[in-house]
Design an enzyme around this catalytic site. Structure first.
Site, PDB file in Angstrom:
ATOM      1  N   GLY A  97     -83.178   3.032  69.840  1.00 30.73           N
ATOM      2  CA  GLY A  97     -82.514   3.745  70.937  1.00 30.73           C
ATOM      3  C   GLY A  97     -81.259   3.023  71.374  1.00 30.73           C
ATOM      4  O   GLY A  97     -80.763   2.147  70.667  1.00 30.73           O
ATOM      5  N   ASN A  98     -80.722   3.390  72.505  1.00 31.19           N
ATOM      6  CA  ASN A  98     -79.564   2.676  73.038  1.00 31.19           C
ATOM      7  C   ASN A  98     -79.621   2.675  74.564  1.00 31.19           C
ATOM      8  O   ASN A  98     -80.502   3.285  75.155  1.00 31.19           O
ATOM      9  CB  ASN A  98     -78.251   3.273  72.501  1.00 31.19           C
ATOM     10  CG  ASN A  98     -78.084   4.713  72.937  1.00 31.19           C
ATOM     11  OD1 ASN A  98     -77.977   5.014  74.119  1.00 31.19           O
ATOM     12  ND2 ASN A  98     -78.086   5.635  71.960  1.00 31.19           N
ATOM     13  N   HIS A  99     -78.657   1.979  75.184  1.00 33.98           N
ATOM     14  CA  HIS A  99     -78.722   1.743  76.628  1.00 33.98           C
ATOM     15  C   HIS A  99     -78.170   2.888  77.489  1.00 33.98           C
ATOM     16  O   HIS A  99     -78.050   2.725  78.694  1.00 33.98           O
ATOM     17  CB  HIS A  99     -77.944   0.467  76.983  1.00 33.98           C
ATOM     18  CG  HIS A  99     -78.609  -0.775  76.484  1.00 33.98           C
ATOM     19  ND1 HIS A  99     -79.855  -1.163  76.903  1.00 33.98           N
ATOM     20  CD2 HIS A  99     -78.212  -1.702  75.577  1.00 33.98           C
ATOM     21  CE1 HIS A  99     -80.189  -2.282  76.279  1.00 33.98           C
ATOM     22  NE2 HIS A  99     -79.215  -2.626  75.473  1.00 33.98           N
ATOM     23  N   SER A 100     -77.813   3.998  76.894  1.00 39.56           N
ATOM     24  CA  SER A 100     -77.235   5.081  77.715  1.00 39.56           C
ATOM     25  C   SER A 100     -78.227   5.522  78.804  1.00 39.56           C
ATOM     26  O   SER A 100     -79.411   5.742  78.534  1.00 39.56           O
ATOM     27  CB  SER A 100     -76.903   6.272  76.810  1.00 39.56           C
ATOM     28  OG  SER A 100     -76.578   7.379  77.617  1.00 39.56           O
ATOM     29  N   ALA A 124     -75.032   9.743  74.007  1.00 39.30           N
ATOM     30  CA  ALA A 124     -74.871   8.616  73.082  1.00 39.30           C
ATOM     31  C   ALA A 124     -75.896   8.827  71.972  1.00 39.30           C
ATOM     32  O   ALA A 124     -77.010   8.298  72.019  1.00 39.30           O
ATOM     33  CB  ALA A 124     -75.113   7.312  73.809  1.00 39.30           C
TER      34      ALA A 124
END
Ligand code: CTP
Length: 403
Positions: free
Chosen positions: A212-215, A280
């Site tokens: 995943g990512n930090h969005s 994102a």
């Protein structure tokens, strides 16, 4: 959420029997999220008490130019009250007050405030049927409408005199709906549909793990709200996000992976006027998703990744009349990279944020953007709250879409 949410409403009450209904009116405005201040003509206090109205509105009620009892607050400034308001409503509006409003008479605080108000003014007449039909009243009503004041017509029914006919003040709920509809009909994106993507995507590795990512989704949710506040019907397709949204114009579609976001975006795209892709999206996903939890038996683990589908580029390839906006998060060579994306993905505009700028990007409450349109015009904005950035983005889109 009502379009009245956050609006400052100045309610002017005059001396008609329907004044007793203004207690419900104030309650309904407060319930819709508006802030309410009340001004009464002196005679209207015979019909409803200022205490009732100040309790319901949570604000002092004014009726004279100065308060003899309160030496700290002698002067009730009608100019300040007039400028404070986003909306002024005179309800009930008696024949006497309507005539004075139409002729610029200024012999009480309500009338002085009316003359000072720069906001839209609504009035809800209330009087006996013969008074309502009198040529003098008709002239006042016409004159006020020629000033662009908006009349909320009286209805028919039994009147205080016992006579039956036209002259009853519209019911409080109908007054609220009337004002809401009037505001809505003037919003610039009324009747338009906006598609938004927001948040991160999660790409499964096995049943418990993902890439995943930090969005946070904050930017996309703020844009959804800004678009809805302009009257648009918004479809907000979001990856996993803790953000909440409460707006009757926003339909939230929850997805997890890039593939799900792609499918959802394509489901709605043909039907929208504007699409803003702020999500994102993961660029890569595991080629094979393990069906069972991967055990840590080996010292290393190699996961083969493959590209996800580029949602933005795929919409750019099929777009017809839609106004398509993408985002670019860059660390270097920002403008050149963003312009490259704009052209490659066939966009109408791109919103660039640079990770070089403090306060821009993921998880913060602020952002600093540059908008580049398809004619390669660039407009750089200051660091602002994401809510304010969202309004800037929507305003730039408004300038460029076909009305
Ligand atoms: N985007 C998308 N689908 C993807 C990837 C990105 O819709 N699979 C959208 C994002 O929502 C954003 C824009 O594309 O609007 C970002 O462009 P992208 O080319 O993904 O930027 P980068 O990932 O930074 O590309 P690069 O690695 O080439 O810089």
């Amino acid at each position: 959420m009502s379009v009245l949410s956050g609006k400052k409403i100045l309610l002017g009450i005059t001396a008609g029997i329907a004044a007793y209904k203004t207690a419900s009116l104030v309650r309904l405005f407060i319930k819709s999220g508006a802030e309410v201040k009340v001004i009464m003509t002196p005679a209207s206090k015979d019909f409803i008490t200022p205490l009732t109205l100040s309790t319901l509105s949570k604000n002092p009620v004014h009726s004279t130019f100065y308060n003899k009892e309160d030496e700290n607050e002698l002067w009730n400034n009608h100019v300040d009250l007039g400028l404070w308001a986003d909306i002024m409503l005179v309800a009930p509006a008696t024949a006497n007050t309507l005539s004075k409003m139409a002729n610029g008479t200024c012999d009480n605080l309500l009338l002085a405030t009316y003359l000072s108000a720069k906001c839209p003014v609504y009035f809800a007449p209330a009087m006996d049927l013969d008074m309502y039909k009198h040529p003098s009243t008709i002239e006042s009503l016409e004159k006020l409408q020629s000033f662009k004041n908006v009349m909320i017509p009286a209805t028919s029914g039994e009147l205080a005199s016992g006579l039956v006919g036209e002259g009853r003040m519209a019911e409080p709920q109908d007054i609220v709906s009337f004002i809401e509809n009037e505001i809505l009909s003037k919003l610039p994106l009324k009747g338009k549909k906006v598609l938004l993507t927001a948040g991160p995507t999660y790409e499964a590795i096995d049943p418990v793990r993902f890439i995943g990512n930090h969005s946070s989704g904050k930017m996309g949710f703020a844009i959804a709200k800004a678009a809805a506040n302009l009257g648009a019907e918004v479809i907000l397709i979001t990856g996993p996000s803790h953000q909440k949204v409460q707006h009757s114009f926003i339909k939230r579609v929850d997805v997890t992976s890039a593939e799900e976001m792609y499918t959802a975006a394509h489901t709605y795209f043909s039907d929208v006027d504007i699409a803003i892709l702020s999500a994102a999206v993961a660029d890569f996903k595991p080629k094979n998703v393990a069906h069972q939890k991967i055990k840590k038996k080996d010292a290393t683990l190699t996961i083969e990744l493959e590209k996800t589908k580029d949602i933005l580029a795929s919409l750019g390839a099929i777009k017809k009349e839609q106004f398509l906006v993408g985002f670019a998060l860059e660390t270097n060579n920002e403008i050149v990279n963003a312009k490259g994306k704009l052209e490659r993905k066939n966009l109408d505009a791109i919103v660039l944020n640079s990770l070089q700028d403090k306060g821009a990007g993921f998880a913060t409450d602020t952002n600093k953007i540059t908008i580049i349109d398809k004619n390669l015009n660039e407009k750089a904005f200051q660091l602002k709250s994401k809510a304010a950035v969202a309004v800037d983005i929507m305003n730039e889109i408004l300038l460029r879409i076909k009305k």
